[in-house]
Scaffold this active site. Sequence first.
Site, PDB file in Angstrom:
ATOM      1  NE  ARG A 105      -3.738   2.048   2.718  1.00 21.51           N
ATOM      2  CZ  ARG A 105      -3.535   3.156   3.426  1.00 21.51           C
ATOM      3  NH1 ARG A 105      -2.372   3.347   4.048  1.00 21.51           N
ATOM      4  NH2 ARG A 105      -4.473   4.076   3.525  1.00 21.51           N
ATOM      5  CB  SER A 160     -12.613  -2.221   0.985  1.00 22.62           C
ATOM      6  OG  SER A 160     -11.223  -2.359   1.173  1.00 22.62           O
ATOM      7  CE  LYS A 179      -7.878   3.570   4.356  1.00 21.82           C
ATOM      8  NZ  LYS A 179      -8.681   2.888   3.300  1.00 21.82           N
TER       9      LYS A 179
END
Length: 210
Positions: A40, A109, A139
């Site tokens: 990521r 997701s 997040k």
Amino acid sequence: MTLPIQGLYVITDSQLINENNFIQIVEAALLGGAKVVQYREKSDDQQKKLTQATALKALCHQYTVPLIINDDVDLAQQVQADGVHLGKQDADLSKARAQLSAQAIIGISCYNQLNLAKQAIDNGADYVAFGRFFPSKTKPNAVPASVDLLRQARQQLTCPIVAIGGITPENGRQLLQSGADSLAVINGVFAESSPQAVQTAAHRYFQLTL
């Protein structure tokens, strides 16, 4: 051969992992028992992405662990990664499948929405991810998901289920017991300051999955 999605699923973060020992740190997580690695990288440095993802692919295959690329279908294709993980703002699943291969692992997701997961599976996803289940440093504004959602998903889905969001060795067991096949972790592993500490942290999660 399609490698399974199970156990500890580590997600890299350039804010936590020093670029100079990036591969060494990820290898420490693999030595600790990580069974899936997701690359990521949110920067626009395409050369950096290509270099790191290429090195990660070789590393992951050395440990017989799948490499999943976050968001970037083109990069996944370039480095011949095992698959890609897509969120609601990312590429269309069917387009990703056409660009990659029938064997590619595609994860979606699904946040806190079981219907989104069912739709993803109907469209050809190989696994789904729910969360955040606990407060997340990566997040903090992500929508919360309940443990009961995992129970419902396990009853209705046959694909691998990944749980994400603020997972620790202390709270992860209940997610596995409620139906998760895999625990996705960023800070819990990669916030550690040394390769040995990363390996130790990963091993604590690995022991939960035995």
